[in-house]
Design an enzyme around this catalytic site. Structure first.
Site, short mmCIF file in Angstrom:
data_model
loop_
_atom_site.label_atom_id
_atom_site.label_comp_id
_atom_site.label_asym_id
_atom_site.label_seq_id
_atom_site.Cartn_x
_atom_site.Cartn_y
_atom_site.Cartn_z
N ASP A 163 0.88 -1.18 0.00
CA ASP A 163 0.00 0.00 0.00
C ASP A 163 0.92 1.22 0.00
O ASP A 163 2.14 1.10 0.12
CB ASP A 163 -0.89 -0.01 1.25
CG ASP A 163 -1.78 1.23 1.32
OD1 ASP A 163 -2.39 1.58 0.29
OD2 ASP A 163 -1.86 1.87 2.39
N CYS A 182 -10.89 3.05 0.11
CA CYS A 182 -9.45 3.28 0.30
C CYS A 182 -9.11 2.53 1.58
O CYS A 182 -9.82 2.66 2.59
CB CYS A 182 -9.19 4.77 0.47
SG CYS A 182 -7.52 5.13 1.09
N1 DGL Z 1 -4.63 3.20 0.87
C1 DGL Z 1 -4.61 3.53 -0.51
C2 DGL Z 1 -5.92 3.29 -1.17
O1 DGL Z 1 -6.53 2.33 -0.79
C3 DGL Z 1 -3.82 4.72 -0.95
C4 DGL Z 1 -4.22 6.03 -0.47
C5 DGL Z 1 -3.30 7.12 -0.91
O2 DGL Z 1 -2.09 6.95 -0.80
O3 DGL Z 1 -3.81 8.14 -1.37
O4 DGL Z 1 -6.34 3.96 -2.06
#
Ligand code: DGL
Length: 277
Positions: free
Chosen positions: A19, A194
């Site tokens: 991630d 997210c």
């Molecule tokens: N946790 C990530 C997602 O699920 C990334 C969030 C990011 O870095 O903006 O989109």
């Protein structure tokens, strides 16, 4: 020699999970619970977070280097515990390996469609994910009559990465009201699209009581375990461990990961120069 035979059938290679930062820990938490025998290599790209406000080419470039780094550990599968990469760069990622690659969009959309009684489903995620329409498309494939309301919440990731995710956190509450008040009375299910957003679960629940929250990290972990089991890739003996890599200093990650995972990760986090991959 049953012991020897058993050993031959176990796949002790680690599972790679990545991630942009802390968000993918929502998948790790569930993996630790479901498959405690597995070794996991986690990469959080804390030096380049956030991904979700960046352009498509940058997200693809980051995703490819994250993959290359994890592939250097001889992993047996990769979990893209990131809604943004799963929405924008899954084809690029799949092109560089024949290993199983599990993204968050399909598993999360499937659960949301299954649990929603009214078919009125909200989606909150990063700007890149919402603009891609990934969740909207996955939901309407499964239920063409579903009504989807989608909203980007770009401040949520920096809030989480800086530790502002407690239920009583005033800053998080302020941002959350601004983003999700509009869902009140209009949906029965909300996708946290997210993987960072489930860390704000308490704040979101207080604003939308009674709405079912679908956690993308959790759903993806469950799907990954089923897939690995179907493909006989699980390691069912011994005690597994998680090793964490980040692309910036380890201290903040160590502290916040410990809070979220409810156990310390001190000494299990290293820094990698991701630009080399
Ligand atoms: N946790 C990530 C997602 O699920 C990334 C969030 C990011 O870095 O903006 O989109």
């Amino acid at each position: 020699m049953p012991g020897v035979l058993e050993d031959c059938l176990l796949d002790t290679r680690p599972i790679g999970v990545f991630d942009s930062g802390l968000g993918g820990l929502t998948a790790v938490k569930e993996l630790e619970r479901l498959i405690p025998n597995e070794n996991i290599i986690y990469f959080g790209d804390t030096g380049r977070v956030p991904y979700g406000t960046r352009g498509i080419n940058t997200i693809k470039k980051y995703a490819v280097s994250d993959m290359r780094f994890l592939l250097s550990f001889n992993v047996k599968a990769i979990i893209i515990a990131c809604g943004t990469v799963s929405s924008i760069a899954i084809d690029e990622v799949r092109r560089i390996t024949d290993l199983p690659v599990i993204g968050v969009v399909e598993p999360t959309a499937k659960t949301a469609v299954e649990v929603s009684k009214t078919g009125k489903i909200g989606v909150i995620a990063t700007s890149a994910t919402i603009s891609s329409g990934s969740f909207q498309k996955a939901i309407s494939k499964l239920n063409p009559d579903a009504e989807v309301i989608a909203r980007a919440c770009p401040l949520f990731v920096p809030l989480v990465e800086n530790g502002y995710f407690g239920r009583d956190c005033k800053l998080a509450q302020l941002a959350a009201h601004d983003y999700i008040d509009e869902f009140k009375g209009r949906i029965d299910t909300l996708i946290l699209g997210c993987t960072h957003y489930p860390l704000l679960r308490g704040v979101i629940e207080d604003i939308l009581p009674g709405v079912i929250l679908v956690d993308s990290g959790f759903e993806t972990a469950k799907t990954a375990v089923s897939l690995l089991s179907e493909q006989d890739l699980l390691n069912t003996s011994g005690k597994g461990s998680v090793h964490y890599y980040v692309s910036d200093q380890t201290s903040d990650f160590e502290r916040l990961a410990g809070i979220f995972l409810e156990h310390p990760v001190n000494g299990m986090v290293d820094t990698v120069d991701i630009e080399k991959y």
